[in-house]
Scaffold this motif. Structure first.
Motif, PDB file in Angstrom:
ATOM      1  N   HIS A 484     145.169  11.066 -43.397  1.00 37.62           N
ATOM      2  CA  HIS A 484     144.583  12.236 -44.073  1.00 37.62           C
ATOM      3  C   HIS A 484     145.396  13.486 -43.777  1.00 37.62           C
ATOM      4  CE1 HIS A 484     142.292  12.899 -40.307  1.00 37.62           C
ATOM      5  NE2 HIS A 484     142.240  14.153 -40.677  1.00 37.62           N
ATOM      6  N   VAL A 485     145.151  14.515 -44.611  1.00 31.47           N
ATOM      7  CA  VAL A 485     145.980  15.719 -44.613  1.00 31.47           C
ATOM      8  C   VAL A 485     145.078  16.928 -44.420  1.00 31.47           C
ATOM      9  CG1 VAL A 485     147.466  17.177 -46.062  1.00 31.47           C
ATOM     10  CG2 VAL A 485     147.644  14.666 -46.206  1.00 31.47           C
ATOM     11  N   GLU A 486     145.515  17.819 -43.544  1.00 29.09           N
ATOM     12  CA  GLU A 486     144.729  19.036 -43.296  1.00 29.09           C
ATOM     13  C   GLU A 486     145.607  20.244 -43.611  1.00 29.09           C
ATOM     14  OE1 GLU A 486     142.320  20.813 -39.381  1.00 29.09           O
ATOM     15  OE2 GLU A 486     144.108  19.595 -39.091  1.00 29.09           O
ATOM     16  N   GLU A 487     145.107  21.141 -44.442  1.00 29.03           N
ATOM     17  CA  GLU A 487     145.881  22.363 -44.665  1.00 29.03           C
ATOM     18  C   GLU A 487     145.587  23.308 -43.502  1.00 29.03           C
ATOM     19  OE1 GLU A 487     145.881  24.191 -48.533  1.00 29.03           O
ATOM     20  OE2 GLU A 487     147.486  25.524 -47.856  1.00 29.03           O
ATOM     21  N   LEU A 488     146.646  23.846 -42.896  1.00 28.93           N
ATOM     22  CA  LEU A 488     146.455  24.608 -41.658  1.00 28.93           C
ATOM     23  C   LEU A 488     146.082  26.071 -41.876  1.00 28.93           C
ATOM     24  CD1 LEU A 488     149.385  23.135 -39.534  1.00 28.93           C
ATOM     25  CD2 LEU A 488     146.931  22.793 -39.156  1.00 28.93           C
ATOM     26  N   LEU A 489     146.729  26.714 -42.856  1.00 27.81           N
ATOM     27  CA  LEU A 489     146.503  28.150 -43.032  1.00 27.81           C
ATOM     28  C   LEU A 489     145.299  28.401 -43.930  1.00 27.81           C
ATOM     29  CD1 LEU A 489     150.213  29.299 -43.489  1.00 27.81           C
ATOM     30  CD2 LEU A 489     148.738  29.814 -41.528  1.00 27.81           C
ATOM     31  N   LYS A 490     144.333  29.139 -43.410  1.00 26.91           N
ATOM     32  CA  LYS A 490     143.130  29.453 -44.180  1.00 26.91           C
ATOM     33  C   LYS A 490     143.007  30.962 -44.336  1.00 26.91           C
ATOM     34  CE  LYS A 490     141.015  25.435 -42.045  1.00 26.91           C
ATOM     35  NZ  LYS A 490     141.060  24.445 -43.142  1.00 26.91           N
ATOM     36  N   CYS A 491     142.244  31.364 -45.336  1.00 29.31           N
ATOM     37  CA  CYS A 491     142.161  32.795 -45.647  1.00 29.31           C
ATOM     38  C   CYS A 491     141.143  33.501 -44.749  1.00 29.31           C
ATOM     39  CB  CYS A 491     141.775  32.968 -47.120  1.00 29.31           C
ATOM     40  SG  CYS A 491     141.634  34.694 -47.573  1.00 29.31           S
ATOM     41  N   TYR A 492     141.625  34.345 -43.847  1.00 33.41           N
ATOM     42  CA  TYR A 492     140.741  35.097 -42.957  1.00 33.41           C
ATOM     43  C   TYR A 492     140.559  36.542 -43.389  1.00 33.41           C
ATOM     44  CZ  TYR A 492     140.104  31.328 -39.700  1.00 33.41           C
ATOM     45  OH  TYR A 492     139.723  30.142 -39.138  1.00 33.41           O
ATOM     46  N   TRP A 493     141.431  36.981 -44.317  1.00 31.43           N
ATOM     47  CA  TRP A 493     141.315  38.360 -44.794  1.00 31.43           C
ATOM     48  C   TRP A 493     141.858  38.374 -46.205  1.00 31.43           C
ATOM     49  CZ3 TRP A 493     138.563  42.225 -43.202  1.00 31.43           C
ATOM     50  CH2 TRP A 493     138.801  43.500 -43.711  1.00 31.43           C
ATOM     51  N   PRO A 494     140.970  38.366 -47.195  1.00 35.99           N
ATOM     52  CA  PRO A 494     141.429  38.132 -48.573  1.00 35.99           C
ATOM     53  C   PRO A 494     142.070  39.342 -49.238  1.00 35.99           C
ATOM     54  CG  PRO A 494     139.040  38.296 -48.485  1.00 35.99           C
ATOM     55  CD  PRO A 494     139.515  38.449 -47.078  1.00 35.99           C
ATOM     56  N   GLY A 495     141.958  40.520 -48.622  1.00 43.62           N
ATOM     57  CA  GLY A 495     142.523  41.703 -49.264  1.00 43.62           C
ATOM     58  C   GLY A 495     141.889  41.892 -50.634  1.00 43.62           C
ATOM     59  N   ALA A 496     142.719  42.129 -51.629  1.00 41.22           N
ATOM     60  CA  ALA A 496     142.195  42.353 -52.973  1.00 41.22           C
ATOM     61  C   ALA A 496     142.184  41.068 -53.784  1.00 41.22           C
ATOM     62  CB  ALA A 496     143.038  43.425 -53.655  1.00 41.22           C
ATOM     63  N   SER A 497     142.437  39.920 -53.136  1.00 42.38           N
ATOM     64  CA  SER A 497     142.596  38.682 -53.905  1.00 42.38           C
ATOM     65  C   SER A 497     141.269  38.117 -54.392  1.00 42.38           C
ATOM     66  CB  SER A 497     143.302  37.627 -53.042  1.00 42.38           C
ATOM     67  OG  SER A 497     142.422  37.178 -52.015  1.00 42.38           O
ATOM     68  N   GLY A 498     140.171  38.581 -53.814  1.00 41.95           N
ATOM     69  CA  GLY A 498     138.876  38.059 -54.233  1.00 41.95           C
ATOM     70  C   GLY A 498     138.587  36.663 -53.711  1.00 41.95           C
ATOM     71  N   ARG A 499     139.445  36.117 -52.885  1.00 36.28           N
ATOM     72  CA  ARG A 499     139.191  34.780 -52.336  1.00 36.28           C
ATOM     73  C   ARG A 499     138.076  34.811 -51.301  1.00 36.28           C
ATOM     74  NH1 ARG A 499     144.510  34.210 -52.502  1.00 36.28           N
ATOM     75  NH2 ARG A 499     145.192  32.934 -54.270  1.00 36.28           N
ATOM     76  N   ALA A 500     137.582  33.620 -50.991  1.00 38.61           N
ATOM     77  CA  ALA A 500     136.558  33.522 -49.952  1.00 38.61           C
ATOM     78  C   ALA A 500     137.203  33.749 -48.597  1.00 38.61           C
ATOM     79  CB  ALA A 500     135.908  32.145 -49.995  1.00 38.61           C
ATOM     80  N   ARG A 501     136.430  34.312 -47.694  1.00 34.16           N
ATOM     81  CA  ARG A 501     136.954  34.604 -46.375  1.00 34.16           C
ATOM     82  C   ARG A 501     136.316  33.682 -45.327  1.00 34.16           C
ATOM     83  NH1 ARG A 501     135.031  37.603 -42.328  1.00 34.16           N
ATOM     84  NH2 ARG A 501     133.455  38.765 -43.455  1.00 34.16           N
ATOM     85  N   GLU A 502     137.137  33.106 -44.479  1.00 32.10           N
ATOM     86  CA  GLU A 502     136.627  32.268 -43.392  1.00 32.10           C
ATOM     87  C   GLU A 502     135.829  33.138 -42.429  1.00 32.10           C
ATOM     88  OE1 GLU A 502     137.166  28.888 -42.739  1.00 32.10           O
ATOM     89  OE2 GLU A 502     138.105  28.804 -44.719  1.00 32.10           O
ATOM     90  N   GLU A 503     134.758  32.602 -41.918  1.00 30.80           N
ATOM     91  CA  GLU A 503     134.002  33.318 -40.893  1.00 30.80           C
ATOM     92  C   GLU A 503     134.724  33.302 -39.558  1.00 30.80           C
ATOM     93  OE1 GLU A 503     130.112  32.237 -39.804  1.00 30.80           O
ATOM     94  OE2 GLU A 503     129.256  32.993 -41.669  1.00 30.80           O
ATOM     95  N   LEU A 504     134.377  34.244 -38.720  1.00 31.62           N
ATOM     96  CA  LEU A 504     134.894  34.257 -37.357  1.00 31.62           C
ATOM     97  C   LEU A 504     133.818  33.638 -36.466  1.00 31.62           C
ATOM     98  CD1 LEU A 504     136.296  37.901 -37.417  1.00 31.62           C
ATOM     99  CD2 LEU A 504     137.621  35.774 -37.576  1.00 31.62           C
ATOM    100  N   PRO A 505     134.025  32.407 -36.023  1.00 35.94           N
ATOM    101  CA  PRO A 505     132.945  31.728 -35.299  1.00 35.94           C
ATOM    102  C   PRO A 505     132.764  32.312 -33.897  1.00 35.94           C
ATOM    103  CG  PRO A 505     134.745  30.201 -35.887  1.00 35.94           C
ATOM    104  CD  PRO A 505     135.237  31.598 -36.107  1.00 35.94           C
ATOM    105  N   PRO A 506     131.574  32.125 -33.316  1.00 44.56           N
ATOM    106  CA  PRO A 506     131.342  32.578 -31.940  1.00 44.56           C
ATOM    107  C   PRO A 506     132.231  31.813 -30.952  1.00 44.56           C
ATOM    108  CG  PRO A 506     129.453  31.328 -32.764  1.00 44.56           C
ATOM    109  CD  PRO A 506     130.392  31.502 -33.916  1.00 44.56           C
ATOM    110  N   LEU A 507     132.436  32.426 -29.789  1.00 48.57           N
ATOM    111  CA  LEU A 507     133.352  31.887 -28.792  1.00 48.57           C
ATOM    112  C   LEU A 507     133.042  30.437 -28.422  1.00 48.57           C
ATOM    113  CD1 LEU A 507     135.704  32.353 -26.810  1.00 48.57           C
ATOM    114  CD2 LEU A 507     134.057  33.350 -25.211  1.00 48.57           C
ATOM    115  N   LYS A 508     131.772  30.139 -28.294  1.00 48.04           N
ATOM    116  CA  LYS A 508     131.395  28.776 -27.907  1.00 48.04           C
ATOM    117  C   LYS A 508     131.900  27.763 -28.932  1.00 48.04           C
ATOM    118  CE  LYS A 508     128.982  25.832 -25.355  1.00 48.04           C
ATOM    119  NZ  LYS A 508     129.486  24.616 -26.008  1.00 48.04           N
ATOM    120  N   GLU A 509     131.831  28.117 -30.217  1.00 48.43           N
ATOM    121  CA  GLU A 509     132.340  27.203 -31.260  1.00 48.43           C
ATOM    122  C   GLU A 509     133.860  27.075 -31.201  1.00 48.43           C
ATOM    123  OE1 GLU A 509     131.101  27.830 -35.373  1.00 48.43           O
ATOM    124  OE2 GLU A 509     129.031  28.065 -34.672  1.00 48.43           O
ATOM    125  N   LEU A 510     134.516  28.181 -30.889  1.00 46.20           N
ATOM    126  CA  LEU A 510     135.980  28.132 -30.770  1.00 46.20           C
ATOM    127  C   LEU A 510     136.357  27.198 -29.611  1.00 46.20           C
ATOM    128  CD1 LEU A 510     136.901  31.904 -31.235  1.00 46.20           C
ATOM    129  CD2 LEU A 510     137.000  30.074 -32.936  1.00 46.20           C
TER     130      LEU A 510
END
Lengths: 560, 560
Positions: A484-510
């Motif tokens: 299987h294949v995992e895309e590594l780079l995810k959108c954390y700050w979409p700027g003006a692109s209108g894309r969905a933004r990844e949440e910043l999980p709590p430390l315990k989840e990290l």
């Protein structure tokens, strides 16, 4: 988890992100040359040109073959709140030549990160050299102003999280790891961020109260040598009474009860009479500590002499507590031969359990501290020891074995034109183009290889063979059929692109994510000595493009 | 300079001292065990007992024989504003066992440092192992709560100031030293305090804008490789006009002027024709940078090839500027063989000066950066180089050669009773008693020896012979007749004593003091390899007392 962000909704979402943990992280936390460059871009009318930068490192730290990526949340908090105050701009103006034009400072006043896009690998992920950890796209002037802070926020965070993960790997999963580094850390937030990122990298708790409060990390700690030396004798204990654990009775003279137990221990032949008089100031300190914390009694036993004084004194107090229904927690060793002393202590505890019939006494916790690091943990493992918890400070938080990670921030594209940074040192040649990055997994679930492609190439697919090439060595290449294949780079700050933004999980989840990630790596990449390098590759198309651009830019040498 | 402080005046003065530079430095920036100990002291009714602690280190860092003491002002700012908020206390309560009594938290609410006295060696002084840098006296509970923050604030500050002083020693006084470490520092205030303490230790400037603003440190910086790669060709420069230096004329096409000079350089045989086509994106970047900063033109010349492209491109722009009355500043080298490239560059500059008759061109500044440290500076000196300024980052600010200084905080007296901390490792035995410390100088003005005495012993006097003893080795002792005597510990926080309080001088004065201090040390203590240890001693009386107490506390061994 994703939060849908588009249009006006977005502004609102961004403003929900708190500022950086350390209020000293402001747009002025940067190198002066960022402002001089931004002025020169502005003066050349280039400041709005769209640029893509990548943040990556070139070499794993500590002689290892993996790194834990950390610091992302702080980067996002920084850009979510990025803007220069009038006072800051006035300082910048005073730091630049007086010839700089007024219009520039008006421009600075208006900038924020609403037109910047940040893609990143999730925090706590295991990462490798050359792969972009963050890809930042936006007006070149604004992105340039983010460089120093981003690199600063990622470098130490990733380094210390990696160091923590390495200590965990050597200690093993069954041990409790405590971060005790605040006093030796490189400054106040060196200490606070060490606590945060060591927890992320797999530690269980910290001694740092501020970090406990800020991040909800479990706290641990009992007493120091000064506490022990501050007492002189049990005579100074005034309030000697203590309530039994179930509240049913009161012992009026706990000090005498302790003395009685100490005599019993001293007179018991099976305890091998290794001691005569124990130190009375130590006994007073332990007794006082037990009176204050009867249900949490853990004593530091090496102020005078561990086996001749500390352990018998501790056991006398612990047995007196046991009479009242309390279970002592254990001891801490902070000097000497930790392997030997922990084994002797365990033997003594077990002998007490047997001799006086106190169930569980032999299993009491033994914590060790004193300049521990990967090597000493490894040596302890080889010698055999009875330590349950390790308190690790200096070497962990200052990353003594390698005090810096070399993250860099390189321009890879401007106005859709790929850029390459050449160097006579091949390891410093940057990989051009705005990219996508994938991790390919084998059928056993382990990660096999990371691959970078151009932005518009079709992504690798599960069960479809793909050629993975070393970016610079033409003979190193391999076909891979990923499970299987995992895309590594995810959108954390979409700027003006209108894309969905990844949440910043709590430390315990990290932390959970990090522990899981480390489990997904093949053991040979993780081992402390001579680990196998994990492969990082580029697609055939990107390979060809790199080499085309390289030849194009490099001057032809002349041998004379 | 002293500020007289007594009675009601004092409170007012204290409140004039700002809080710590980093707002994260609060009473919670401590280890949990400080609070558990304080609870146990309180529970035992010992919390108000008057204790004396000393902060010292045991070994000079970096294999050297001296250390620069730094961090004092931050410690004083911390105690001047020390008090726990209700919210902080509520967090402490939640972190302690629920059995802790309410009265304790009421007690915490009321504590401050009005009854604490701090004596310290002035910041920026050269210091040695075992000598107390700070002596803190006060109610044991309060002083215990200061330990972790004090040690944290002094450890890294002193370490990095020492590192800076060592770099200065190798580079020599004539060179300009620039601290460029922010991006690689251990976190945001790792960067900010590195800038502060490197300046104190003798650096000239920093790239760190935030530190420049906070502490008034001179700022330096021009542009990076990304700036160079962001251009493609001089064609993209739209506004090509530039006013001459004296404002008397306007050059409408600076780009052409630069091109003309480049051709001249290329066609000049004495410049040895080592290059053909220079890189056009680099030329465009330099030209743009000069248009933005005509009076401050300093270019990074190694993006493509220093001698084939960077230097000729730079010279073409600098010569065009010279036509307009501007004097270019110079170049920066960030890779390659810095000794060789700096010499070649100097030769090229001198050839240009001679060929085109531009006075001063040969003397233009050459700045070098790229992972510099003490060793590489030393190697450059040995090889011979033409570098005027060094930009030093990673190794300097992370103290890569030794990432931690081991300052400790030990109880030396309680209720007027001296306390000793024993250890099987003799270097870890603490020196008991509240002390006074003196530095004895010889007639050449160099420091000869430091001596510690009991508090009430008569001080050493100039021209009077005194016996100085090694604290632990009975055979090491020497009579000294000092030319003059300096008392090291001064009152920085008088508490309720009504004594005068030393002022906290501005950073520039601390830097001057540090530079002067370093000059007062004999060169053999300072050298990089095999330096002579500076002697640290105790008075005969203190020696006898240490050994009396030691024998009293140490258990007698038994060989079996």
């Amino acid at each position: 988890m994703e939060v849908k962000a588009n249009g006006p909704m977005e502004k609102q979402l961004n403003s929900c992100i708190d500022g950086p943990t350390n209020p000293m992280v402001t747009p002025l936390l940067t190198d002066l040359y960022q402002f001089t460059m931004v002025y020169a871009y502005w003066k050349a009318g280039k400041h709005l040109e769209r640029a893509v930068f990548e943040l990556f490192f070139r070499k794993n730290p500590f002689g290892g073959e993996y790194t834990v990526f950390a610091g992302l949340e702080e980067c996002i908090r920084f850009i979510a709140n990025f803007n220069l105050t009038a006072e800051e701009i006035s300082f910048v103006r005073s730091s630049l030549p007086s010839s700089c034009e007024d219009g520039f400072f008006d421009y600075l006043m208006g900038i924020d990160c609403s037109d910047v896009e940040v893609y990143a690998i999730p925090e706590g992920t295991v990462v490798f050299p050359k792969i972009p950890l963050l890809r930042i796209e936006g007006p070149i002037a604004v992105v340039q102003l983010l460089e120093t802070a981003f690199v600063n926020l990622v470098n130490y965070a990733s380094l210390v999280a990696t160091n923590a993960a390495r200590h965990r790997f050597v200690a093993g999963k069954s041990k409790i790891l405590l971060e005790f580094g605040l006093r030796r850390a490189q400054g106040p937030d060196g200490g606070i961020s060490a606590s945060k990122y060591c927890y992320m990298g797999g530690f269980d708790a910290t001694s740092n109260v501020a970090a406990g409060r800020m991040f909800g990390i479990p706290l641990r700690g009992t007493h120091s040598h000064a506490f022990v030396s501050s007492f002189t004798s049990p005579d100074e204990i005034v309030d000697k009474s203590i309530c039994s654990s179930d509240g049913s009775s009161i012992c009026e003279d706990f000090v005498s009860l302790v003395q009685t137990w100490l005599s019993k221990i001293q007179l018991t032949p099976s305890l091998r009479g290794i001691f005569g008089e124990t130190n009375q100031s130590e006994l007073a300190a332990f007794t006082s500590y037990a009176l204050a914390f009867p249900a949490n009694f853990l004593a530091l036993v090496d102020t005078y002499d561990v086996m001749k004084s500390g352990i018998p004194n501790f056991c006398a107090v612990a047995l007196a507590l046991a009479d009242l229904g309390y279970k002592a927690v254990g001891i801490r060793l902070d000097s000497g031969d930790l392997a030997y002393l922990s084994c002797e202590t365990r033997r003594f505890f077990c002998a007490i359990e047997k001799e006086f019939g106190v169930p569980g006494f032999g299993k009491m916790a033994i914590t060790a501290s004193n300049d521990l690091n990967e090597e000493t943990l490894d040596a302890l493992n080889k010698q055999g020891h009875e330590v349950d918890s390790f308190g690790i400070g200096t070497h962990l938080v200052t990353c003594y074995a390698q005090a810096a990670l070399g993250c860099v921030f390189k321009l890879v594209e401007i106005n859709n034109q790929p850029r390459i940074k050449l160097s006579e040192d091949i390891s410093k040649v940057s990989i051009p183009c705005k990219k996508r990055c994938y991790r390919l997994y084998g059928k056993e679930g382990y990660a096999l290889v990371d691959i970078m492609t151009g932005e518009n190439e079709p992504p690798p697919k599960a069960a479809v063979r793909i050629l993975c090439r070393h970016p610079f060595n033409e003979s190193k290449r391999a076909y891979v059929v990923p499970h299987h294949v995992e895309e590594l780079l995810k959108c954390y700050w979409p700027g003006a692109s209108g894309r969905a933004r990844e949440e910043l999980p709590p430390l315990k989840e990290l932390r959970d994510h990090c522990v899981e990630q480390l489990d997904q790596m093949r053991r040979d990449h993780m081992r402390r000595l001579n680990p196998t390098p994990y492969k990082v590759s580029v697609s055939a198309k990107l390979y060809d493009f790199i080499h085309f651009l390289w030849l194009n830019e490099a001057p032809v040498g002349e041998l004379q």
